[in-house]
Enzyme design. Structure first.
Site, PDB file in Angstrom:
ATOM      1  N   HIS A 147       4.332   1.362  -8.048  1.00 35.21           N
ATOM      2  CA  HIS A 147       3.290   0.333  -7.950  1.00 35.21           C
ATOM      3  C   HIS A 147       2.375   0.381  -9.177  1.00 35.21           C
ATOM      4  O   HIS A 147       2.011  -0.647  -9.741  1.00 35.21           O
ATOM      5  CB  HIS A 147       2.408   0.567  -6.713  1.00 35.21           C
ATOM      6  CG  HIS A 147       3.128   0.512  -5.396  1.00 35.21           C
ATOM      7  ND1 HIS A 147       3.310   1.621  -4.602  1.00 35.21           N
ATOM      8  CD2 HIS A 147       3.692  -0.527  -4.734  1.00 35.21           C
ATOM      9  CE1 HIS A 147       3.950   1.275  -3.500  1.00 35.21           C
ATOM     10  NE2 HIS A 147       4.206  -0.017  -3.546  1.00 35.21           N
ATOM     11  N   GLU A 167       3.726   5.808  -8.237  1.00 38.60           N
ATOM     12  CA  GLU A 167       3.828   5.472  -9.666  1.00 38.60           C
ATOM     13  C   GLU A 167       4.595   4.168  -9.916  1.00 38.60           C
ATOM     14  O   GLU A 167       4.397   3.533 -10.946  1.00 38.60           O
ATOM     15  CB  GLU A 167       4.475   6.623 -10.451  1.00 38.60           C
ATOM     16  CG  GLU A 167       3.523   7.787 -10.722  1.00 38.60           C
ATOM     17  CD  GLU A 167       2.403   7.417 -11.711  1.00 38.60           C
ATOM     18  OE1 GLU A 167       2.675   6.727 -12.705  1.00 38.60           O
ATOM     19  OE2 GLU A 167       1.245   7.813 -11.449  1.00 38.60           O
ATOM     20  N   GLY A 174       0.803  -1.222   0.000  1.00 35.72           N
ATOM     21  CA  GLY A 174       0.000   0.000   0.000  1.00 35.72           C
ATOM     22  C   GLY A 174       0.837   1.274   0.000  1.00 35.72           C
ATOM     23  O   GLY A 174       2.036   1.249  -0.250  1.00 35.72           O
ATOM     24  N   GLN A 209      14.453  -9.364  -3.740  1.00 36.64           N
ATOM     25  CA  GLN A 209      13.118  -9.942  -3.536  1.00 36.64           C
ATOM     26  C   GLN A 209      12.640 -10.634  -4.817  1.00 36.64           C
ATOM     27  O   GLN A 209      12.123 -11.759  -4.789  1.00 36.64           O
ATOM     28  CB  GLN A 209      12.142  -8.842  -3.133  1.00 36.64           C
ATOM     29  CG  GLN A 209      10.695  -9.281  -3.093  1.00 36.64           C
ATOM     30  CD  GLN A 209       9.792  -8.203  -2.512  1.00 36.64           C
ATOM     31  OE1 GLN A 209       9.676  -8.084  -1.315  1.00 36.64           O
ATOM     32  NE2 GLN A 209       9.172  -7.414  -3.366  1.00 36.64           N
ATOM     33  N   ARG A 212       8.591   4.551   1.642  1.00 32.25           N
ATOM     34  CA  ARG A 212       9.400   5.055   2.768  1.00 32.25           C
ATOM     35  C   ARG A 212       9.970   6.451   2.500  1.00 32.25           C
ATOM     36  O   ARG A 212      10.446   7.092   3.448  1.00 32.25           O
ATOM     37  CB  ARG A 212      10.528   4.077   3.100  1.00 32.25           C
ATOM     38  CG  ARG A 212      10.036   2.798   3.764  1.00 32.25           C
ATOM     39  CD  ARG A 212      11.167   1.952   4.339  1.00 32.25           C
ATOM     40  NE  ARG A 212      10.666   0.901   5.206  1.00 32.25           N
ATOM     41  CZ  ARG A 212      10.495  -0.373   4.847  1.00 32.25           C
ATOM     42  NH1 ARG A 212      10.784  -0.766   3.623  1.00 32.25           N
ATOM     43  NH2 ARG A 212      10.037  -1.256   5.709  1.00 32.25           N
ATOM     44  N   LYS A 238      13.112  -2.559  -8.313  1.00 31.43           N
ATOM     45  CA  LYS A 238      13.522  -1.769  -7.130  1.00 31.43           C
ATOM     46  C   LYS A 238      13.955  -2.684  -5.983  1.00 31.43           C
ATOM     47  O   LYS A 238      14.929  -2.416  -5.288  1.00 31.43           O
ATOM     48  CB  LYS A 238      12.343  -0.881  -6.718  1.00 31.43           C
ATOM     49  CG  LYS A 238      12.332  -0.360  -5.308  1.00 31.43           C
ATOM     50  CD  LYS A 238      13.300   0.760  -5.155  1.00 31.43           C
ATOM     51  CE  LYS A 238      13.291   1.437  -3.807  1.00 31.43           C
ATOM     52  NZ  LYS A 238      12.832   0.699  -2.674  1.00 31.43           N
TER      53      LYS A 238
HETATM   54  P1  AMP Z   1       5.917  -2.605  -1.613  1.00 28.48           P
HETATM   55  O1  AMP Z   1       4.567  -1.970  -1.478  1.00 28.48           O
HETATM   56  O2  AMP Z   1       7.053  -1.730  -1.194  1.00 28.48           O
HETATM   57  O3  AMP Z   1       5.972  -3.983  -0.995  1.00 28.48           O
HETATM   58  O4  AMP Z   1       6.130  -2.836  -3.176  1.00 28.48           O
HETATM   59  C1  AMP Z   1       5.224  -3.587  -3.939  1.00 28.48           C
HETATM   60  C2  AMP Z   1       5.829  -3.866  -5.291  1.00 28.48           C
HETATM   61  O5  AMP Z   1       6.095  -2.627  -5.954  1.00 28.48           O
HETATM   62  C3  AMP Z   1       7.156  -4.621  -5.200  1.00 28.48           C
HETATM   63  O6  AMP Z   1       7.215  -5.582  -6.238  1.00 28.48           O
HETATM   64  C4  AMP Z   1       8.158  -3.525  -5.419  1.00 28.48           C
HETATM   65  O7  AMP Z   1       9.391  -3.978  -5.961  1.00 28.48           O
HETATM   66  C5  AMP Z   1       7.431  -2.638  -6.400  1.00 28.48           C
HETATM   67  N1  AMP Z   1       8.006  -1.281  -6.376  1.00 28.48           N
HETATM   68  C6  AMP Z   1       8.231  -0.511  -5.286  1.00 28.48           C
HETATM   69  N2  AMP Z   1       8.819   0.657  -5.642  1.00 28.48           N
HETATM   70  C7  AMP Z   1       8.967   0.616  -6.987  1.00 28.48           C
HETATM   71  C8  AMP Z   1       9.516   1.507  -7.955  1.00 28.48           C
HETATM   72  N3  AMP Z   1      10.045   2.691  -7.614  1.00 28.48           N
HETATM   73  N4  AMP Z   1       9.511   1.130  -9.250  1.00 28.48           N
HETATM   74  C9  AMP Z   1       8.992  -0.073  -9.627  1.00 28.48           C
HETATM   75  N5  AMP Z   1       8.454  -0.959  -8.769  1.00 28.48           N
HETATM   76  C10 AMP Z   1       8.440  -0.626  -7.466  1.00 28.48           C
END
Ligand code: AMP
Length: 277
Positions: free
Chosen positions: A34, A32, A28, A150, A184, A146
């Site tokens: 996500h 952009e 959540g 993972q 973050r 990013k």
């Molecule tokens: P998170 O909400 O941080 O767990 O991220 C969810 C998904 O979005 C994960 O697969 C992340 O790698 C991806 N994500 C987060 N930040 C970015 C970004 N700046 N560019 C592309 N994908 C992202």
């Protein structure tokens, strides 16, 4: 767009969703980065599911679970605009009832980089992602470069455990000054926000040396550390140049190599990476 909080409700709706189904797991506070995953999922599939779940088991007790940014209303309005079919947003005890006692663990790859700095983190990730895959039953799943390690760990888990789905990894979306979008980033105050692009500048420095023919990984790490050392608000956790498949640290750079780093800007721990091809 349906918004569901229980596994039973999701399973009921799942039978009505046309195949193939694209799935984007998130924590959540959407940005952009996500949304780039959601758009690709929308383009490639007949239906799209997004999960919003701040997964407690991937945070250690000293980390930022309680303060992790949340904005369910804002997230749902963004996802609605992207034509998402269903959002799965369970409360923590729906995913982890008190009797919960299993985990999914990928060995080796998870001992390095983020896994070395954040013990237990990847067990939390692979366990929740397995649960989500079992609930959502996706055809394709979308992750961001990013979080490079993972993505590599999830691909390994999917291959090792014969999970019947395709993992798609998409490029990092950045601010104009190179800072990778991250939920973050909202922790950063004005001065810290000014300092934060030092991660990207260090990655670009490494890429520049690589393009000019430098193959000594140690030299690149030192140059990156020197650059980041000049930024008073930055504290290096790690700087790594590793094999992009095994994540083993390299002495001599052989492509594809993953240049990755974790740096604290003030109290906020940021990660970023580039791949040298
Ligand atoms: P998170 O909400 O941080 O767990 O991220 C969810 C998904 O979005 C994960 O697969 C992340 O790698 C991806 N994500 C987060 N930040 C970015 C970004 N700046 N560019 C592309 N994908 C992202």
């Amino acid at each position: 767009m349906k918004v569901l909080e229980t596994i039973a409700e999701f399973r009921r709706i799942r039978t009505t969703l046309p195949e193939p189904l694209g799935f984007v797991p998130t924590m959540g506070y959407l940005h952009e980065g996500h949304l780039s995953l959601v758009r690709r999922a929308r383009a490639e599939n007949a239906s799209v599911a997004v999960s919003i779940f701040v997964n407690p088991t991937q945070f250690s007790p000293s980390e930022d679970l309680d303060s992790y940014p949340r904005d369910m209303e804002g997230d749902l309005s963004l996802l609605k605009k992207e034509n998402v079919d269903v959002v799965f947003a369970p409360p923590a005890d729906e995913m982890y009832p008190p009797v919960f006692s299993s985990c999914v663990e990928v060995d080796k790859l998870t001992r390095r980089l983020e896994g070395a700095s954040r013990p237990g983190h990847f067990t939390g990730v692979t366990t929740v992602v397995t649960k989500l895959f079992n609930i959502v039953q996706p055809t394709r799943v979308y992750f961001g470069q990013k979080d490079a390690q993972q993505a590599i760990v999830i691909k390994k888990m999917v291959a090792d455990l014969d999970m019947n789905l395709e993992v798609v990894v998409l490029p990092t979306v950045r601010e104009e000054d190179g800072l990778a979008l991250s939920s973050r980033n909202s922790y950063l105050n004005h001065d810290e926000r000014q300092a934060a692009p030092v991660l990207y500048r260090a990655l670009m420095l490494a890429q520049g040396f690589w393009s000019q023919g430098e193959r000594d990984a140690g030299k690149l790490r030192n140059q990156m550390a020197k650059l980041i050392g000049k930024e008073p608000l930055a504290t290096i956790d790690y700087i790594s140049i590793s094999d992009n498949d095994t994540l083993e640290e390299l002495k001599e750079i052989k492509p594809p190599a993953l240049v990755s780093l974790a740096v604290k800007i003030g109290k906020t721990r940021l990660i970023d990476n580039v791949v040298l091809e």
